[in-house]
Each structure stands twice: as C-alpha cells, then as structure tokens.
Design an enzyme around this catalytic site. Structure first.
Site, PDB file in Angstrom:
ATOM      1  CG  HIS A  26      -1.806  -1.174   1.335  1.00  0.00           C
ATOM      2  ND1 HIS A  26      -1.358  -2.429   1.675  1.00  0.00           N
ATOM      3  CD2 HIS A  26      -3.146  -1.289   1.134  1.00  0.00           C
ATOM      4  CE1 HIS A  26      -2.379  -3.277   1.681  1.00  0.00           C
ATOM      5  NE2 HIS A  26      -3.470  -2.603   1.357  1.00  0.00           N
ATOM      6  CG  HIS A 261      -6.034   1.978  -0.323  1.00  0.00           C
ATOM      7  ND1 HIS A 261      -5.937   0.661   0.089  1.00  0.00           N
ATOM      8  CD2 HIS A 261      -6.440   2.674   0.762  1.00  0.00           C
ATOM      9  CE1 HIS A 261      -6.271   0.579   1.361  1.00  0.00           C
ATOM     10  NE2 HIS A 261      -6.583   1.784   1.799  1.00  0.00           N
ATOM     11  CD  GLU A 412     -19.757  -6.069  25.135  1.00  0.00           C
ATOM     12  OE1 GLU A 412     -20.807  -6.326  25.747  1.00  0.00           O
ATOM     13  OE2 GLU A 412     -19.692  -5.253  24.184  1.00  0.00           O
ATOM     14  CG  HIS A 474     -27.938 -12.943  27.401  1.00  0.00           C
ATOM     15  ND1 HIS A 474     -28.739 -12.444  26.407  1.00  0.00           N
ATOM     16  CD2 HIS A 474     -27.488 -11.861  28.098  1.00  0.00           C
ATOM     17  CE1 HIS A 474     -28.799 -11.116  26.500  1.00  0.00           C
ATOM     18  NE2 HIS A 474     -28.037 -10.742  27.504  1.00  0.00           N
TER      19      HIS A 474
END
Length: 665
Positions: A26, A261, A412, A474
């Site tokens: 890149h 890129h 999280e 859950h």
C-alpha cells in the site's frame, strides 16, 4: 540543511520502491502522510533508536497498518536496527518488514496493526497506562513517567465501531497525552468515501470531549507543527488533528485516487513520480545529507541519558518506588508469588467450599489484587455479574486515577483492545470481564493478544446454559470451543474454587500469551484432591478420580460438568465398572503436554471414553477417539431455570451412565 520536503520524499521513495519490488503493498498512505511523519519524528517524538524499549519513550502507533512502509521507512531512516536489506525484503518470508507491522518482529514497532481501529484502541490503552503509572510513581517533580502517545489513523479506522468505543472512553477519562493525526484524504479501497462515510468526524470527537484541530494541510509542515504544539498544550483532553491530504501524494497521475491505496504504482508511474518530486536517486538509495537529517540516534541517546539522570535522583529519594517501577516495567512478578499461590491453593482445597466459579474468581482476586499492584481490572458494564471488582480496589475516574479498576462501559471490543494496549505499554497485567457469549464482540482483539504474545486476561462469566432464564441469546454454546481454536490463547474452564484459583495463578504467571477464563453463574461443589493432583492442575488435564490401575472407561469433562462426571463414575463403579474421571480445566494446556503425560491420564488402551461439556462437542473428538462419545450441545439453549435446562438437554447422571454403558457394550 536538508529541506523538510526532501526528508519527506525519502519516505515516499522508499515506500513506492519497496511495494514495487514486492509487487504487493500500500504505497498511497505512506506517500500521503510523509510530511506529517517528518514533522512529528524530527520535531517532537521522544525516542531512542538504540533502545526501543526505553520506558519513558513516546509511543507511536500506525493504526492504519496497511501503510506499514511509512513506519519501516521511519525506523530505518532514524537509526533503528532495520537495515536497507530488510526494506528490500518487504513482505517476504522471515523479513523484519512484514505486510503489516508486527510487535516483536521489528524493533520500534509498538503494536501489531492492520485490523483497522485496533491500533487506535491500543493507543488509548497506552495513554491510559502512562497516566496511571505517572499518578502512581511520579513524586516531588521527579516525573519518571512523562510521555505522549501519538497515533496515525485513517478513514477506515474511524469507520470501524471500535473507534467509537475506545475514543469515547479516552475523552471521558481526559487522556490529554493522546494525540491522533487523522489522514483525512476521503479515499478508501472502494473509492471516494463521501458516498458511505459522510460523518462530521470532528463534531463526533468534540462530542467525546476531545480537542479537535480541523482543516490542517497535511502537506504543510508549518501547519502540522502548529497543530501538534496546540495538541501538546492541552493537558486535559485528547486531541484529533484532521489533516487534509492527497493519498499517493507526489504521483502525478494517480495521487488522490484509490489506485494508489493497495497496489504498486508501476515502473512508469514511479519514474514519473521521481521526476515530479525531484528525487533523482535510484531505488533504495538514500543520499548522505538525507541520512544525516533523519538520524535520531544522538538526539535519542541524549534524551534517554537525561531521563536516566532523573531516574537516578528519583531512586535515591524513593528507593522502594524505584525498585517497584523497575519490577513492574520488566514484567517480573514478586519473588514470593509462587509460594503464596501454593499456600492459598492448599487453603482453598481444605476449605472445600461449594461456590460458583465466578465467585471463586472474585475470591482469588481478593487475594491476588492486593499483592499485585500491576493487576488492573475492569468489566464491560457487568461488574456485579462478572464479579471482577476485588475488595478495596478503587475505580479509575477522570478526577482520580489512583485505582486498580476500569469501568469500561458497554464496550467489549474496545475494552479488550485497550487491555492489549495497557499490556504493551508495560507495568500492568490487565483483565476485563463480560459474559462469555459476548466474547464474539471482542474476538479479534483476543486474537491480537494471542498474536502479540500479550498476557491480557479475559474473564468470561455465565459460561453455559447454566445461566438459565436469560435464554439462548445469552447462553454460550459454541464459544468455548471457538476460543480454543485461537493459537496461543489458553482457555480455562475450571470445575471448582481450586481450579479457578489455579487458572488465575497460571494465567498471571504466563507472560507470553493471553488467557480466557470461562466461569459459572451457578454453584459447583468442591472436589477432593491429593497433593499430586493439586500440582497436576497446571498441566491442564489430570485424573481427578483414578478408577484403579485398570479403569474400564474414562469420563472427561470441564467446568460444571465435572460434578456430573464424578457422580456418574460413582454409579458405574457400584455396578462393577471402574471409571476414571479426568478433569480438563484447560484443554489447550493439556494438549501441549508431552504424549507420556497425556497417555498416563487417558490410557491409550482404554477405548470407552466419554466427554461431557455443555457446549458444542467439537473440541473433544480428538480425545475420545473413534470409539468414544460426547455429551454436548448441538442446538441453541432455551429460556428456563438452569436445572430444567440441564435435564432437558441430557446433562444428567442417568444419561451419562446410559451413554457410557452403551460404549462398554
């Protein structure tokens, strides 16, 4: 004196030449950010190429890690042990210049980057580490901890959700020594980003509580320098500097387009670029004046020497603190850690308490936390459920950073990546909690901890259908097996308080990789053990019930299902079928043992083998073999009390006995 433009052009040339030689990479980002890098590294960055691990160096993170040649060029030019041959071997086997920066491979690389946004989140952890260590150790104007964390980032990092999680917390905590330079070039792989990224990015960061410096010309060194100075002067807020740039700057036919890129420019365009920027030198050739202009070794050595003098004065005034600082930054544990753990392990064995392993985990932390000031805890808004806040641990707040606990909020993924940054900074053993099912949100950061050999400890509670009424959204089914697939991650699922403490002990002592602790919501009974069995826990799997010299069968289990295995073995024994029960608190550790140990625990001659785990059975087939069986989960759970669920899904003594009798014929 060599001009700034010429110094920056050295980065551009090395980037386009290395990518072209590798036929992969890149070039656009290094060419676009070269001017910003030149100002930062030559005017502000405090570092010593001769000692990349100097504790008070500034940290520099390239979050947009696909532009790795920017960092490799900087490290080579400024004097790190990264010779030109390594740049010529960019992206080749066994080189020190892999496709994305990797911690531990290249001197001067602070973290492994490439999965976008995580480098930025790691940097939040590094800046947080600096602030916490400064508050703990600096005394009497002897500031032995006083460094900045600088980040290069691009549109991709800021599109990723983790940037919101981490940067929101950074603003809340007021991490004023965190400075982010945003490569605002409006280009990503698919083209011009306004069609899918039209955010008011500056407004977003202002809402987080950051200082935002807008519309800086990223190709104007004086504007970049003024912005960096303003950022350093704001001690209360992290800073985002929005630098407007052209990706692939200097390429006359491709700059400003996505074609620079992720692909080489091509020989013709490289030749045109050399002429356009006034760089007449052959590939990989750096003239003497440019080398001199970049060389930071003398300046870096002087800065470190000045710090060492400061530290020597500090050590005379505060010898105990100085010794503790050295210990913490070296990653060494206190001398009495092992002996203290062995004594506590025996105490827990003697107490024989029936307790949920999440509560046993808290009891372990109540012992370990006060002994280990480097143990820095936290939870993603589940402190009362994860039980991760040990006795007398204070929470870190914007106004008081003297605590040992971070309230991460519902973040999280951000939490896990910030933990990795804390570990990389040095001085901390970070742990953080959430429900096991939400490990999916954080999985790539867990993987990065394993890839970087960092000792982050991920605490996952509510580890099975045993959490009950919250239901299948859950209740983790595939999660323990999935975590076991991550190389270099040790996944512990302890069966009682003794194994839980052992899991903490060995996860803390293991400094070359992370651990995941899967803990129960429901109570589990204590198990009897001999001294040899206590010592064997660290091997990850051991015979908990021997079953005699010639057991007819082996039942193996982890976590709460060990109780079921013990009861079923007892019934089978009453029927004249001696059965060995093998507790496997850490399958990863057990499989890493030598064959002699594994065979001593699970004799090859015993073909009747049954594994029990309230999750998908995939982990166990390699142990039970072609003639064995697994009592596990093949569907999602249900919403009901835990006892009903275990019965419904076949986790009963009667079912285990029946399945084993079938194996025995």
């Amino acid at each position: 004196m060599t001009s700034r433009t010429t110094l920056a052009n050295a980065i551009r040339a090395l980037a386009m030449d290395a990518v072209q030689k590798a036929n992969s990479g890149h070039p656009g980002m290094p060419m676009g950010m070269a001017d910003m890098a030149e100002v930062l590294w030559n005017d502000y960055l405090k570092h010593n190429p001769s000692d990349p691990s100097w504790p008070d160096r500034d940290r520099f993170v390239v979050s947009n890690g696909h532009g790795s040649m920017l960092l490799y060029a900087l490290l080579h030019l400024s004097g790190y042990d990264l010779p030109m041959e390594e740049l010529k071997n960019f992206r080749q086997m066994n080189s020190k210049t892999p496709g994305h920066p990797e911690f531990g491979i290249t001197p001067g690389v602070e973290t492994t980057t490439g999965p976008l946004g995580q480098g930025l989140a790691n940097a939040v952890g590094m800046a947080l580490g600096e602030r916490l260590m400064a508050a703990e150790f600096n005394r009497d104007a002897l500031n032995i901890v006083d460094h900045y964390t600088y980040v290069f980032t691009g549109d991709g990092c800021l599109m990723e959700g983790i940037s919101h999680e981490a940067c929101s917390l950074a603003g809340t905590l007021g991490l004023g020594k965190l400075i982010v330079l945003y490569d605002d070039n409006n280009i990503s792989i698919d083209g011009e980003v306004p069609g899918w990224f039209a955010d008011d990015t500056g407004g977003r960061f202002e809402a987080y509580g950051w200082q935002v410096i807008r519309n800086v010309d990223g190709h104007n060194p004086e504007e970049v320098k003024l912005a960096l100075q303003s950022a350093r002067e704001d001690a209360e807020r992290p800073t985002l500097i929005q630098c407007k740039t052209l990706i692939g700057f200097g390429s006359p036919n491709k700059q400003g387009t996505e074609s620079t890129h992720g692909a080489p420019l091509g020989d013709d365009e490289i030749a045109a670029t050399r002429q356009h920027i006034g760089w007449p030198h052959p590939p990989f050739e750096i003239p003497a004046d440019v080398k001199t202009g970049w060389d930071a070794r003398e300046r870096g050595a002087a800065a470190q020497s000045e710090w060492q003098g400061l530290f020597d004065r500090y050590a005379k005034a505060h010898p105990e603190l100085a010794a503790e600082f050295r210990r913490r930054m070296s990653g060494e544990l206190p001398d009495d850690f092992g002996a203290a753990c062995e004594a506590e392990l025996q105490r827990i064995q003697d107490a024989a308490e029936t307790v949920a392993t999440r509560k046993a985990s808290l009891q372990a932390l109540n012992v370990l936390g006060p002994k280990l000031p480097e143990l820095l805890g936290g939870s993603a808004d589940l402190t009362g459920s994860n039980l991760t806040l040990f006795k007398d641990a204070k929470g870190v707040t914007p106004d008081d950073v003297s605590g040992q606990y971070i309230y991460y909020g519902v973040r999280e993924f951000g939490m896990s990546a910030i933990m990795n940054g804390l570990a990389l900074h040095g001085g901390f053993i970070p742990y953080g909690g959430t429900f096991l099912t939400f490990s999916d949100y954080a999985r790539n950061a867990v993987r990065m901890a394993a890839l970087m050999n960092q000792g982050s400890i991920f605490v996952y509670t509510h580890d099975s259908i045993g959490l009950g009424e919250d239901g299948p959204t859950h209740q983790p089914i595939e999660h323990v097996a999935s975590l076991r697939l991550i190389p270099n991650l040790e996944t512990w699922r302890p069966c009682d308080a003794v194994e839980t403490f052992a899991a903490w002990q060995h996860s803390i002592a293991r400094r070359n990789g992370p651990a995941a602790l899967a803990l129960t919501r429901q109570n589990v009974p204590a198990n009897e053990r001999t001294a040899d069995q206590l010592a064997a826990i660290e091997r990850g799997g051991y015979a908990l019930v021997d079953g005699g010299e010639t057991p007819q069968a082996v039942i193996m289990a982890s976590g709460s299902e060990v109780e079921l295995a013990v009861k079923a073995a007892a019934q089978l024994g009453e029927k004249g079928m001696p059965v060995r029960v093998v507790s496997v608190p850490c399958l990863d550790r057990f499989m890493a043992q030598d064959k002699a140990w594994r065979d001593s625990v699970i004799p090859p001659s015993v073909k009747a083998r049954l594994a029990i785990e309230a999750g998908v059975p995939d982990s166990w087939w390699r142990l039970v073999g072609d003639h064995g069986d697994v009592v596990g989960m093949t569907t999602y759970g249900e919403s009901a009390p835990a006892g009903e669920l275990f019965k419904h899904f076949g986790f009963t003594v009667d079912n285990v006995v029946s399945r084993m009798e079938s194996l025995l014929g």
